[in-house]
Design a protein around this motif. Structure first.
Motif, PDB file in Angstrom:
ATOM      1  N   UNK A   1     -78.863  23.012  78.583  1.00 31.44           N
ATOM      2  CA  UNK A   1     -79.802  21.481  77.101  1.00 31.44           C
ATOM      3  C   UNK A   1     -81.148  21.311  77.670  1.00 31.44           C
ATOM      4  N   UNK A   2     -81.262  21.716  78.156  1.00 27.64           N
ATOM      5  CA  UNK A   2     -83.003  21.592  78.061  1.00 27.64           C
ATOM      6  C   UNK A   2     -84.539  22.341  77.832  1.00 27.64           C
ATOM      7  N   UNK A   3     -85.504  22.175  77.692  1.00 28.66           N
ATOM      8  CA  UNK A   3     -86.093  23.361  78.074  1.00 28.66           C
ATOM      9  C   UNK A   3     -86.030  23.476  79.817  1.00 28.66           C
ATOM     10  N   UNK A   4     -86.616  25.155  80.500  1.00 28.86           N
ATOM     11  CA  UNK A   4     -85.995  25.253  81.416  1.00 28.86           C
ATOM     12  C   UNK A   4     -85.361  26.271  81.971  1.00 28.86           C
ATOM     13  N   UNK A   5     -85.984  27.325  83.161  1.00 30.29           N
ATOM     14  CA  UNK A   5     -84.758  28.376  83.434  1.00 30.29           C
ATOM     15  C   UNK A   5     -82.830  27.984  84.048  1.00 30.29           C
ATOM     16  N   UNK A   6     -82.124  28.809  83.256  1.00 35.64           N
ATOM     17  CA  UNK A   6     -81.216  28.668  83.111  1.00 35.64           C
ATOM     18  C   UNK A   6     -81.376  28.102  84.997  1.00 35.64           C
ATOM     19  N   UNK A   7     -80.068  27.287  84.811  1.00 37.29           N
ATOM     20  CA  UNK A   7     -80.244  26.467  86.643  1.00 37.29           C
ATOM     21  C   UNK A   7     -79.991  27.110  87.758  1.00 37.29           C
ATOM     22  N   UNK A   8     -78.042  28.479  87.202  1.00 38.97           N
ATOM     23  CA  UNK A   8     -77.758  29.320  88.529  1.00 38.97           C
ATOM     24  C   UNK A   8     -78.322  30.255  89.100  1.00 38.97           C
ATOM     25  N   UNK A   9     -77.998  30.652  90.182  1.00 40.41           N
ATOM     26  CA  UNK A   9     -79.347  32.269  90.842  1.00 40.41           C
ATOM     27  C   UNK A   9     -78.867  32.674  89.978  1.00 40.41           C
ATOM     28  N   UNK A  10     -79.429  33.797  89.101  1.00 42.62           N
ATOM     29  CA  UNK A  10     -79.159  34.948  88.163  1.00 42.62           C
ATOM     30  C   UNK A  10     -80.512  35.117  88.295  1.00 42.62           C
ATOM     31  N   UNK A  11     -80.403  36.517  87.592  1.00 44.59           N
ATOM     32  CA  UNK A  11     -81.588  37.251  88.332  1.00 44.59           C
ATOM     33  C   UNK A  11     -83.641  36.858  87.111  1.00 44.59           C
ATOM     34  N   UNK A  12     -83.163  35.901  86.542  1.00 39.98           N
ATOM     35  CA  UNK A  12     -84.248  34.873  86.033  1.00 39.98           C
ATOM     36  C   UNK A  12     -84.995  33.858  87.740  1.00 39.98           C
ATOM     37  N   UNK A  13     -83.728  33.820  88.563  1.00 41.15           N
ATOM     38  CA  UNK A  13     -84.704  32.157  89.327  1.00 41.15           C
ATOM     39  C   UNK A  13     -84.873  33.767  90.652  1.00 41.15           C
ATOM     40  N   UNK A  14     -83.938  34.981  90.854  1.00 40.67           N
ATOM     41  CA  UNK A  14     -84.030  35.366  91.761  1.00 40.67           C
ATOM     42  C   UNK A  14     -85.400  36.157  91.697  1.00 40.67           C
ATOM     43  N   UNK A  15     -85.929  36.044  90.441  1.00 39.54           N
ATOM     44  CA  UNK A  15     -87.534  36.202  90.036  1.00 39.54           C
ATOM     45  C   UNK A  15     -88.573  35.081  90.530  1.00 39.54           C
ATOM     46  N   UNK A  16     -88.473  33.957  90.565  1.00 44.53           N
ATOM     47  CA  UNK A  16     -89.299  33.212  90.653  1.00 44.53           C
ATOM     48  C   UNK A  16     -88.921  33.685  92.240  1.00 44.53           C
ATOM     49  N   UNK A  17     -88.155  33.334  92.599  1.00 46.44           N
ATOM     50  CA  UNK A  17     -87.910  33.868  94.655  1.00 46.44           C
ATOM     51  C   UNK A  17     -89.072  34.642  94.983  1.00 46.44           C
ATOM     52  N   UNK A  18     -88.998  35.965  94.442  1.00 44.30           N
ATOM     53  CA  UNK A  18     -90.109  37.074  94.868  1.00 44.30           C
ATOM     54  C   UNK A  18     -91.127  37.027  94.613  1.00 44.30           C
ATOM     55  N   UNK A  19     -91.408  35.976  93.254  1.00 46.77           N
ATOM     56  CA  UNK A  19     -93.053  35.924  93.603  1.00 46.77           C
ATOM     57  C   UNK A  19     -93.893  34.546  94.645  1.00 46.77           C
ATOM     58  N   UNK A  20     -92.503  33.992  94.742  1.00 47.32           N
ATOM     59  CA  UNK A  20     -93.250  33.172  96.131  1.00 47.32           C
ATOM     60  C   UNK A  20     -93.261  33.635  97.394  1.00 47.32           C
ATOM     61  N   UNK A  21     -91.686  34.276  97.544  1.00 51.73           N
ATOM     62  CA  UNK A  21     -91.966  35.455  98.873  1.00 51.73           C
ATOM     63  C   UNK A  21     -93.247  36.450  98.757  1.00 51.73           C
ATOM     64  N   UNK A  22     -93.561  37.282  97.552  1.00 53.80           N
ATOM     65  CA  UNK A  22     -94.230  38.331  97.424  1.00 53.80           C
ATOM     66  C   UNK A  22     -95.868  37.812  97.770  1.00 53.80           C
ATOM     67  N   UNK A  23     -95.613  36.171  97.551  1.00 51.27           N
ATOM     68  CA  UNK A  23     -97.256  36.046  98.012  1.00 51.27           C
ATOM     69  C   UNK A  23     -97.614  35.503  96.455  1.00 51.27           C
ATOM     70  N   UNK A  24     -96.846  35.519  95.437  1.00 54.30           N
ATOM     71  CA  UNK A  24     -98.078  35.926  94.104  1.00 54.30           C
ATOM     72  C   UNK A  24     -98.278  34.252  93.176  1.00 54.30           C
ATOM     73  N   UNK A  25     -97.097  33.397  93.372  1.00 55.79           N
ATOM     74  CA  UNK A  25     -96.936  32.095  93.763  1.00 55.79           C
ATOM     75  C   UNK A  25     -97.689  31.352  93.976  1.00 55.79           C
ATOM     76  N   UNK A  26     -97.861  30.045  93.965  1.00 56.47           N
ATOM     77  CA  UNK A  26     -98.870  29.400  94.603  1.00 56.47           C
ATOM     78  C   UNK A  26     -97.299  28.359  95.340  1.00 56.47           C
ATOM     79  N   UNK A  27     -97.547  28.051  96.733  1.00 56.21           N
ATOM     80  CA  UNK A  27     -96.717  27.436  97.218  1.00 56.21           C
ATOM     81  C   UNK A  27     -95.369  26.415  97.154  1.00 56.21           C
ATOM     82  N   UNK A  28     -94.185  26.089  96.999  1.00 54.07           N
ATOM     83  CA  UNK A  28     -93.196  26.158  96.200  1.00 54.07           C
ATOM     84  C   UNK A  28     -93.095  25.351  94.651  1.00 54.07           C
ATOM     85  N   UNK A  29     -94.091  26.248  93.987  1.00 55.24           N
ATOM     86  CA  UNK A  29     -94.529  25.906  93.007  1.00 55.24           C
ATOM     87  C   UNK A  29     -93.078  26.740  92.175  1.00 55.24           C
ATOM     88  N   UNK A  30     -91.877  27.497  92.688  1.00 58.36           N
ATOM     89  CA  UNK A  30     -91.390  28.120  91.365  1.00 58.36           C
ATOM     90  C   UNK A  30     -90.143  27.239  90.782  1.00 58.36           C
TER      91      UNK A  30
END
Length: 437
Positions: free
Chosen positions: A217-246
């Motif tokens: 319904x609006x801007x942002x990633x789809x809220x189910x835990x598919x590939x897009x949100x898995x990518x965001x998790x990976x960036x945090x676990x791998x230290x490429x996001x700021x903590x808690x940013x995903x």
């Protein structure tokens, strides 16, 4: 907590397997670093071309040694996950300017959505787009005007392609900047019931589309835990996001403050300062193992079994299917997020999210803490969660417990004793099954 023997063994064999390719990669990166900031080697004519369109930043680019950030953006306004990136370059430029640096959009990359193209001929381009993205990002960075890079991308093939580019240009730091998930809409179980009614002819297309648009319904990633949100998790676990940013929603004060904070960090970790963190050192064997642990603990997308080996190969790290299977056998399934449950990523984030999960996995000896991240040395920094203090971000300790054990559970009492994936082998070949589903 000592490292779990299974995680230690997988890491050791990846390091051994990758010894030659990783050594060649690091030699190449060190050579690029030793040449110094690449802008210094551009001729006056080269530089004039690069700075001609920089407006008020022209003078700083031409006459100072202040760091210059290259922005690689996957912005387009027909995909909800990438639409919020429209205003990020201006925000990043202003934040850099305020802190004595500069930023330029180095280039754009295509971003396609499998949710739009599934069942359509366009889907045949989907996997190929990853390599186009890597090449497009590389073209942007090849101008050699940048002391660090910020990557604006979220979805399925975009983040893997950007990681390949970040590894290829691993002599400069890489900061990945998420846009965040859309706010929760119509729950998936309710949407499914509407689809069933449409299939049986109880309702018409207008009511069907009303339900679909109430879900997405609006801007942002789809809220189910598919590939897009898995990518965001990976960036945090791998230290490429700021903590808690995903998983901070778009167009909120905290999201904006995190983008500013990411810009500050991109300026701080260049070779011009005292805290140099090139991407090639962040993207090492232990970081990829941490990413695989996160994939298993969250029940993430099987697509990452395809993408992670390609991402790792760009940094000289060699992954095999057995690495995923052995890590999955050692890591508990700690989350239930749709399609593995009814909750979405907003509910997961509210329950404690990645900060809680990383803390639990560190305490269980299932993650490498001694990794280089953009936020600091060691993954423990990622236990914390961002808060607003005025207009700035501060990081504080999280709740230290799950706030909803139907969504997120401790490592000692998980939903499953093993992780999200299993390897299948037989006379037809080798495959991967998502057992968390």
């Amino acid at each position: 907590m000592p490292l779990d023997p299974a995680i230690d063994a997988v890491t050791a064999r990846i390091i051994e397997r990758s010894a030659e390719t990783r050594s060649l990669y690091l030699d190449r990166m060190r050579k690029a670093v030793s040449d110094g900031p690449t802008r210094a080697h551009l001729s006056c004519g080269n530089q004039a071309h690069a700075y001609a369109g920089a407006g008020q930043d022209q003078s700083g680019l031409a006459t100072t040694r202040a760091p210059n950030i290259g922005i690689i953006t996957a912005y387009n306004d027909m995909l909800s996950a990438h639409q919020p990136f429209e205003g990020f370059p201006a925000q990043i430029k202003q934040a850099a300017r305020t802190r004595g640096g500069t930023a330029q959009v180095a280039g754009g990359v295509p971003a396609m959505c499998d949710g739009v193209t599934q069942g359509q001929p366009g889907m045949e381009l989907s996997l190929f787009s990853r390599d186009v993205i890597a090449l497009a990002a590389g073209v942007g960075l090849s101008h050699n005007c940048f002391d660090s890079a910020m990557y604006l991308g979220v979805c399925d093939k975009i983040v893997p392609g950007l990681i390949i580019a970040a590894a290829t240009f691993g002599h400069i730091p890489a900061v990945f900047v998420p846009a965040g998930p859309m706010t929760s809409g119509l729950p998936n179980d309710e949407k499914s019931k509407v689809r069933q009614k449409f299939a049986t002819g109880e309702i018409g297309r207008e009511e069907l589309m009303k339900a679909e648009m109430a879900s997405y319904h609006g801007p942002g990633t789809c809220t189910f835990y598919g590939t897009a949100n898995t990518n965001q998790m990976l960036m945090e676990f791998m230290g490429l996001h700021l903590p808690g940013a995903s998983f901070v929603n778009p167009n909120t004060p905290l999201r904006d403050a995190l983008t500013v904070a990411a810009t500050e960090r991109a300026l701080e970790i260049t070779a011009l300062g005292n805290d140099f963190r090139p991407a090639g050192e962040v993207l090492d064997e232990k970081a990829f193992v941490n990413g695989m642990v996160g994939l298993m603990a969250t029940g993430g997308s099987t697509n990452l079994v395809l993408h992670l080996p390609a991402m790792a190969r760009a940094a000289g790290v060699l992954l095999e299917p057995a690495d995923f299977a052995d890590i999955s056998a050692a890591v508990p399934l700690m989350a239930r997020v749709y399609p593995n449950g009814l909750a979405d990523v907003n509910h997961f984030h509210a329950a404690g999210g990645l900060g809680y999960m990383i803390g639990e996995l560190l305490d269980a000896g299932l993650l490498h803490d001694d990794t280089v991240t953009i936020a600091g040395d060691g993954l423990s920094r990622y236990r914390q969660e961002p808060r607003l203090e005025g207009s700035r971000v501060v990081w504080t300790d999280g709740a230290g417990k799950s706030l909803n054990d139907k969504i997120l559970r401790p490592a000692s009492d998980p939903f499953g004793k093993t992780g999200g994936l299993a390897e299948l082998t037989g006379n037809l070949g080798t495959g991967i099954m998502k057992v968390s589903a």
